[in-house]
Design an enzyme around this catalytic site. Sequence first.
Site, PDB file in Angstrom:
ATOM      1  N   LYS A 285       0.832  -1.213   0.000  1.00  0.00           N
ATOM      2  CA  LYS A 285       0.000   0.000   0.000  1.00  0.00           C
ATOM      3  C   LYS A 285       0.865   1.261   0.000  1.00  0.00           C
ATOM      4  CE  LYS A 285      -2.154  -1.087   3.801  1.00  0.00           C
ATOM      5  NZ  LYS A 285      -1.444  -2.337   4.101  1.00  0.00           N
TER       6      LYS A 285
ATOM      7  N   ARG B  87      -9.867   1.236   8.569  1.00  0.00           N
ATOM      8  CA  ARG B  87      -9.249  -0.033   8.924  1.00  0.00           C
ATOM      9  C   ARG B  87     -10.271  -0.979   9.547  1.00  0.00           C
ATOM     10  NH1 ARG B  87      -3.619   0.558   8.412  1.00  0.00           N
ATOM     11  NH2 ARG B  87      -2.555  -1.045   9.573  1.00  0.00           N
TER      12      ARG B  87
ATOM     13  N   ARG C 216      11.784  -5.257   4.655  1.00  0.00           N
ATOM     14  CA  ARG C 216      11.474  -3.836   4.397  1.00  0.00           C
ATOM     15  C   ARG C 216      12.435  -2.893   5.135  1.00  0.00           C
ATOM     16  NH1 ARG C 216       5.595  -1.636   5.351  1.00  0.00           N
ATOM     17  NH2 ARG C 216       5.829  -2.658   7.369  1.00  0.00           N
TER      18      ARG C 216
ATOM     19  N   ARG D 212      11.263  -1.213  10.721  1.00  0.00           N
ATOM     20  CA  ARG D 212      10.174  -0.900  11.654  1.00  0.00           C
ATOM     21  C   ARG D 212      10.101  -1.907  12.797  1.00  0.00           C
ATOM     22  NH1 ARG D 212       4.985   0.443   7.965  1.00  0.00           N
ATOM     23  NH2 ARG D 212       3.990  -0.779   9.599  1.00  0.00           N
TER      24      ARG D 212
ATOM     25  N   ARG E 236      -0.477  -9.010  13.087  1.00  0.00           N
ATOM     26  CA  ARG E 236      -1.098  -7.971  12.242  1.00  0.00           C
ATOM     27  C   ARG E 236      -1.971  -8.610  11.153  1.00  0.00           C
ATOM     28  NH1 ARG E 236       4.126  -5.165  10.534  1.00  0.00           N
ATOM     29  NH2 ARG E 236       2.842  -3.917   9.144  1.00  0.00           N
TER      30      ARG E 236
HETATM   31  P1  AP5 Z   1       4.802  -1.562   1.837  1.00  0.00           P
HETATM   32  O1  AP5 Z   1       4.450  -0.737   0.648  1.00  0.00           O
HETATM   33  O2  AP5 Z   1       5.517  -0.902   2.954  1.00  0.00           O
HETATM   34  O3  AP5 Z   1       3.490  -2.334   2.371  1.00  0.00           O
HETATM   35  P2  AP5 Z   1       2.208  -1.785   3.142  1.00  0.00           P
HETATM   36  O4  AP5 Z   1       1.024  -2.475   2.550  1.00  0.00           O
HETATM   37  O5  AP5 Z   1       2.194  -0.295   3.168  1.00  0.00           O
HETATM   38  O6  AP5 Z   1       2.507  -2.399   4.559  1.00  0.00           O
HETATM   39  P3  AP5 Z   1       2.384  -1.768   6.011  1.00  0.00           P
HETATM   40  O7  AP5 Z   1       3.100  -2.738   6.916  1.00  0.00           O
HETATM   41  O8  AP5 Z   1       2.856  -0.351   6.056  1.00  0.00           O
HETATM   42  O9  AP5 Z   1       0.872  -1.826   6.209  1.00  0.00           O
HETATM   43  P4  AP5 Z   1       0.173  -1.854   7.537  1.00  0.00           P
HETATM   44  O10 AP5 Z   1      -1.211  -1.664   7.056  1.00  0.00           O
HETATM   45  O11 AP5 Z   1       0.417  -3.032   8.393  1.00  0.00           O
HETATM   46  O12 AP5 Z   1       0.891  -0.680   8.362  1.00  0.00           O
HETATM   47  P5  AP5 Z   1       0.530   0.833   8.609  1.00  0.00           P
HETATM   48  O13 AP5 Z   1       1.777   1.610   8.487  1.00  0.00           O
HETATM   49  O14 AP5 Z   1      -0.666   1.258   7.820  1.00  0.00           O
HETATM   50  O15 AP5 Z   1       5.637  -2.818   1.296  1.00  0.00           O
HETATM   51  C1  AP5 Z   1       6.190  -3.764   2.199  1.00  0.00           C
HETATM   52  C2  AP5 Z   1       7.576  -4.225   1.675  1.00  0.00           C
HETATM   53  O16 AP5 Z   1       7.380  -4.953   0.457  1.00  0.00           O
HETATM   54  C3  AP5 Z   1       8.539  -3.069   1.332  1.00  0.00           C
HETATM   55  O17 AP5 Z   1       9.847  -3.426   1.702  1.00  0.00           O
HETATM   56  C4  AP5 Z   1       8.448  -2.944  -0.199  1.00  0.00           C
HETATM   57  O18 AP5 Z   1       9.671  -2.482  -0.781  1.00  0.00           O
HETATM   58  C5  AP5 Z   1       8.141  -4.389  -0.602  1.00  0.00           C
HETATM   59  N1  AP5 Z   1       7.312  -4.440  -1.805  1.00  0.00           N
HETATM   60  C6  AP5 Z   1       6.263  -3.643  -2.129  1.00  0.00           C
HETATM   61  N2  AP5 Z   1       5.737  -4.016  -3.307  1.00  0.00           N
HETATM   62  C7  AP5 Z   1       6.468  -5.093  -3.725  1.00  0.00           C
HETATM   63  C8  AP5 Z   1       6.424  -5.930  -4.884  1.00  0.00           C
HETATM   64  N3  AP5 Z   1       5.520  -5.732  -5.841  1.00  0.00           N
HETATM   65  N4  AP5 Z   1       7.314  -6.943  -4.960  1.00  0.00           N
HETATM   66  C9  AP5 Z   1       8.249  -7.150  -4.001  1.00  0.00           C
HETATM   67  N5  AP5 Z   1       8.350  -6.373  -2.894  1.00  0.00           N
HETATM   68  C10 AP5 Z   1       7.479  -5.366  -2.753  1.00  0.00           C
HETATM   69  O19 AP5 Z   1       0.053   0.771  10.130  1.00  0.00           O
HETATM   70  C11 AP5 Z   1       0.970   0.493  11.178  1.00  0.00           C
HETATM   71  C12 AP5 Z   1       0.210   0.503  12.508  1.00  0.00           C
HETATM   72  O20 AP5 Z   1      -0.383   1.816  12.743  1.00  0.00           O
HETATM   73  C13 AP5 Z   1      -0.975  -0.470  12.610  1.00  0.00           C
HETATM   74  O21 AP5 Z   1      -0.559  -1.771  12.983  1.00  0.00           O
HETATM   75  C14 AP5 Z   1      -1.824   0.224  13.693  1.00  0.00           C
HETATM   76  O22 AP5 Z   1      -1.306  -0.017  14.990  1.00  0.00           O
HETATM   77  C15 AP5 Z   1      -1.653   1.699  13.370  1.00  0.00           C
HETATM   78  N6  AP5 Z   1      -2.703   2.202  12.443  1.00  0.00           N
HETATM   79  C16 AP5 Z   1      -2.505   2.687  11.178  1.00  0.00           C
HETATM   80  N7  AP5 Z   1      -3.679   3.046  10.647  1.00  0.00           N
HETATM   81  C17 AP5 Z   1      -4.646   2.786  11.565  1.00  0.00           C
HETATM   82  C18 AP5 Z   1      -6.048   2.929  11.583  1.00  0.00           C
HETATM   83  N8  AP5 Z   1      -6.737   3.401  10.531  1.00  0.00           N
HETATM   84  N9  AP5 Z   1      -6.725   2.559  12.706  1.00  0.00           N
HETATM   85  C19 AP5 Z   1      -6.063   2.092  13.790  1.00  0.00           C
HETATM   86  N10 AP5 Z   1      -4.728   1.921  13.829  1.00  0.00           N
HETATM   87  C20 AP5 Z   1      -4.015   2.254  12.725  1.00  0.00           C
END
Ligand code: AP5
Length: 217
Positions: free
Chosen positions: A13, A88, A127, A160, A171
Site C-alpha cells: 500500500k 481499517r 522492508r 520498523r 497484524r
Molecule cells: P509496503 O508498501 O511498505 O506495504 P504496506 O502495505 O504499506 O505495509 P504496512 O506494513 O505499512 O501496512 P500496515 O497496514 O500493516 O501498516 P501501517 O503503516 O498502515 O511494502 C512492504 C515491503 O514490500 C517493502 O519493503 C516494499 O519495498 C516491498 N514491496 C512492495 N511491493 C512489492 C512488490 N511488488 N514486490 C516485491 N516487494 C514489494 O500501520 C501500522 C500501525 O499503525 C498499525 O498496525 C496500527 O497499529 C496503526 N494504524 C494505522 N492506521 C490505523 C487505523 N486506521 N486505525 C487504527 N490503527 C491504525
Amino acid sequence: MRLVLVGPPGAGKGTQAQFIASHLSIPKISTGDIFRYNVSTGTELGQQAKAYMDRGDLVPDEVTIGMVTARLLEPDAQAGFLLDGFPRNVPQAEVLRKLLADWDTRLDVVLELVVDDDEVVRRLSGRRTCRQCGRIWHVLFEPPSKADICDDCGGELFQRDDDREQTIRHRLDVYAEQTQPLIAFYADDGILLGLDATGPVEEITERAMIALRRFIR
Ligand code: AP5
C-alpha cells in the site's frame, strides 16, 4: 479523485501510494506514517499510539478518527486524496462516509491490493524505510545502491519495530478480523476494485493506473 487503498500489511500500500498519488497529483495520507512521525517526535498522540502499534493492534478509533478528520480538513486534501491505512474497520468506514456526505462528497473508489500471507511475510521481513523522506525499500526486491542509505535523499534506512515475524503474524490476524469486512462493505457500495498486487512494483502501478482511469474526473 478520492481514493482508499486497502490490503493486508505488506501488500504494498505504502509503495504504491507514493506512485499513484504522484501520478494523480493528490496528497497521500497514510495513518501509519502519521502515527510513526508522532511516535518518533514524542507527541501526546504518539504516546497514545505507540503501545498499540508495537503489539500490531489497531490504535483506538477515537484517536485515529480525530487525527484523520483534521488531516482531511487541510487545504491540500480538498480536491482529492489517497488514504493509505484508513479506514481499517467498519466503524471507521462509516464515520468516513458520514464525514464526506456532510461535505457533499463521497469516495470514488477503493482499491484492494491482493497478495497472499507468505508473500507478505517475505516483503515485511526485508522492508527498510528512509528516516528522512519516508521512501520504502526492500533488501532483496528493491534494494538501495548502498546498504542502509536512501538513493533519493541520502537519509538513513531503518527497520520498523512491528516488522518482527511474530508481530507480522498478529497484524495479519487483526487484518482478517477487523479490516477484511471492509471488502464486503465497499463491494456493496459498488466502489471496490480488486488488483493483483504480485509482480514488479512498476507493473503493479501501471495496472493500477489503467484500472483507475475510468474514475478520473
Ligand atoms: P509496503 O508498501 O511498505 O506495504 P504496506 O502495505 O504499506 O505495509 P504496512 O506494513 O505499512 O501496512 P500496515 O497496514 O500493516 O501498516 P501501517 O503503516 O498502515 O511494502 C512492504 C515491503 O514490500 C517493502 O519493503 C516494499 O519495498 C516491498 N514491496 C512492495 N511491493 C512489492 C512488490 N511488488 N514486490 C516485491 N516487494 C514489494 O500501520 C501500522 C500501525 O499503525 C498499525 O498496525 C496500527 O497499529 C496503526 N494504524 C494505522 N492506521 C490505523 C487505523 N486506521 N486505525 C487504527 N490503527 C491504525
